[in-house]
Scaffold this active site. Structure first.
Site, PDB file in Angstrom:
ATOM      1  N   GLU A  28       1.046  -1.223   0.104  1.00  0.00           N
ATOM      2  CA  GLU A  28       0.035   0.095  -0.139  1.00  0.00           C
ATOM      3  C   GLU A  28       0.834   1.150   0.135  1.00  0.00           C
ATOM      4  OE1 GLU A  28      -4.297   0.286   1.718  1.00  0.00           O
ATOM      5  OE2 GLU A  28      -2.803   1.261   3.480  1.00  0.00           O
ATOM      6  N   HIS A  69       7.462 -27.421   2.270  1.00  0.00           N
ATOM      7  CA  HIS A  69       6.718 -28.215   1.816  1.00  0.00           C
ATOM      8  C   HIS A  69       5.406 -27.749   0.916  1.00  0.00           C
ATOM      9  CE1 HIS A  69       8.601 -31.317   4.177  1.00  0.00           C
ATOM     10  NE2 HIS A  69       8.700 -30.304   5.184  1.00  0.00           N
ATOM     11  N   LYS A  77     -12.984   1.999  -3.366  1.00  0.00           N
ATOM     12  CA  LYS A  77     -14.263   2.210  -2.406  1.00  0.00           C
ATOM     13  C   LYS A  77     -15.288   3.057  -3.279  1.00  0.00           C
ATOM     14  CE  LYS A  77     -11.727   2.898   1.937  1.00  0.00           C
ATOM     15  NZ  LYS A  77     -11.329   3.697   2.783  1.00  0.00           N
TER      16      LYS A  77
END
Length: 529
Positions: free
Chosen positions: A322, A351, A455
């Site tokens: 960000e 793994h 937004k």
């Protein structure tokens, strides 16, 4: 290089912070011998920018804001006496409030004591507190912690179900700097519903952390919440761990916030050193710049070999991405900067995706985080002379070597333990590395226009949904396709969004929309019940 040559390189470039018992090893980065000297002028500019920021210069020019999260652990640096007092008073108030909660003077409506905490927040209002809670928490903490960190209805239900009857002993912290974040508002309303369903008054269990005079602040005062703590406009969400955002939940959990602040303060002090080989934040920033050619061409893989640091990569995703993921530089030129961050924990990673790291696309550099202390108390031997902690170190060093053999570069950060002081120092280290790197690539690390764009786009979708539901009610008896309904509401070009909204409404029986299948999924017809 031979192992002996690597040892010599290790000694030459090892960055040591004696006050914190931290080391940063950059020997497995293949930067040329003259790289640090070539970068010195740009690094001096970064030091100057950081110094000006700490003295109160406007460091976020797009929003014309000062950036003061370093003042939070050194209030004397704040440029005004009033700010210094606000910071120290807030920490004192956090200590006092937590003490009153733990000792039962601040108590829930129908129980003797608060034993749980529900944190409602998103982004920096959740990721920092989650990291601290998970890294430092124990089963013996005076308050256990849960989170609403999204606007997922099923997620709300799961947390409330897990709390069950203990909701009556749960203190809810609603955290939002602006006080208007929709995800947090939704979480607050869902929490209110949960308390009400159990015959509880939410206001007698609620605390706000928000900006003075914000929508949330005003709501908390009007409803008579237990308390409100401040957030300031000069503290960004992703750098708010050492504000009330992180300190209040940590102190309520029973953690040592003074040690957390001291660790951050000590790292801040260590990273004011102007010699890159003595400044781990500056050296980190230089290595990021080298690895990605100053353009973020390689991803940052975070590999902490400690379960308690599992959430470090998620926290750093926000802090780094960000802050550094920007379309334009400070001159307005399009640069599309950024560094992608991902990770898990070692040796689990071995793994999972280390196979690709060693043999697949070479588009990353790794950061190993080594923790010297295995556990409190002694360890049993799993083999003669070998403990499980010895295996963990063996896997770290083995993976580091396996990557280097294939020309995969890595950094190794070594810390003494996972304590409040160490975690505070780690947080500060990366905050300052981000600040230095931003100056090296000439961007504003302290705003987030892309988040705001998302937004706004979400708001458009919800307005479209309101128009759709109105139209469906008007045409109750008639089933119509997404194409027809998009035209009906005057938004024919938004047909895909219309289809997705209708699909979602129809999948939830309480939303009052039914779906009749068509020849293809997109030819389905929708109508109000």
């Amino acid at each position: 290089m031979t192992e002996r040559e690597l040892w010599e390189r290790y000694q030459r470039y090892l960055c040591v912070v004696p006050a914190l018992d931290f080391t940063l090893d950059v020997s497995r980065m293949r930067f040329p011998a003259d790289y640090l000297e070539r970068m010195r002028p740009r690094l001096e500019e970064a030091f100057g920018a950081m110094e000006a920021l700490e003295k109160g210069a406007v460091a976020n020019p797009d929003e014309k804001r000062k950036v003061g999260h370093y003042w939070l652990r050194a209030p004397e640096l704040a440029p005004e006496p009033a700010l210094q007092k606000e910071i120290t008073d807030t920490v004192a108030a956090i200590h006092a409030f937590a003490k009153n909660v733990h000792e039962g003077r601040v108590k829930p409506q129908k129980a003797q004591r608060f034993t749980h905490m529900l944190i409602v927040g998103i982004g920096g209002s959740a990721l920092g507190p989650q990291l601290v809670a998970d890294a430092l928490g124990t089963a013996k903490d005076p308050m256990q912690v849960s989170f609403f960190d999204n606007t997922d209805p099923d997620g709300f239900d799961r947390v409330l179900a897990q709390l069950g009857e203990r909701l009556s002993e749960t203190l809810t912290l609603v955290i939002s700097k602006s006080g208007g974040t929709k995800e947090t508002r939704n979480g607050m309303l869902e929490a209110e519903r949960g308390y009400s369903a159990r015959g509880l008054d939410f206001s007698k269990h609620a605390v706000a952390v928000t900006g003075a005079g914000s929508e949330l602040d005003n709501h908390a005062k009007k409803q008579g919440w237990l308390r409100a703590f401040p957030m300031w406009d000069w503290v960004g969400g992703r750098t708010s761990v050492t504000s009330a955002v992180g300190l209040l939940p940590a102190r309520l959990q029973g953690l040592d916030i003074d040690a957390l602040l001291k660790g951050a303060r000590d790292m801040d002090a260590a990273t004011r050193e102007r010699d890159a080989l003595k400044n781990p934040a500056a050296l980190l920033a230089l290595m990021w710049h080298y690895a990605g050619d100053g353009r973020g061409h390689k991803d940052m893989v975070i590999l902490p070999y400690k379960d308690r640091l599992l959430l470090m990569s998620r926290y750093l995703q926000q802090l780094v991405m960000e802050s550094l993921g920007k379309e334009t530089d400070l001159d307005g030129q399009v640069v599309n900067q950024g560094i992608a961050v991902y990770g898990n924990k070692g040796s689990t990673d071995q793994h999972a995706y280390v196979q690709q790291l060693r043999e697949g696309v070479l588009n990353f550099f790794a950061t190993f985080i080594e923790v010297l202390k295995d556990r409190d108390g002694g360890s049993q031997e799993v083999e003669p002379g070998v403990t499980s902690g010895d295996y963990l170190l063996g896997f770290l060093l083995g993976t580091r070597r396996a990557l280097y053999e294939k020309d995969r570069e890595s950094l190794t950060l070594t810390v003494p333990d996972v304590s409040a002081r160490t975690l505070g120092a780690l947080i500060a280290l990366y905050e300052r590395a981000v600040g230095f790197y931003a100056t090296l690539v000439h961007i504003n690390a302290y705003h987030q226009p892309g988040v705001e764009a998302g937004k706004k786009a979400a708001g458009v979708v919800l307005e479209l949904q309101r128009k759709l539901t109105t139209r469906l009610r008007e045409a109750r008896a008639e089933a119509r396709t997404a194409e027809q309904l998009a035209a009906d509401i005057g938004m024919p070009d938004e047909v895909e969004t219309v289809f997705k909204v209708l699909q979602h409404l129809a999948a939830n029986p309480d939303r009052g929309v039914t779906r009749t299948p068509g020849a293809t999924p997109t030819q389905a017809r929708f109508q109000a019940k």
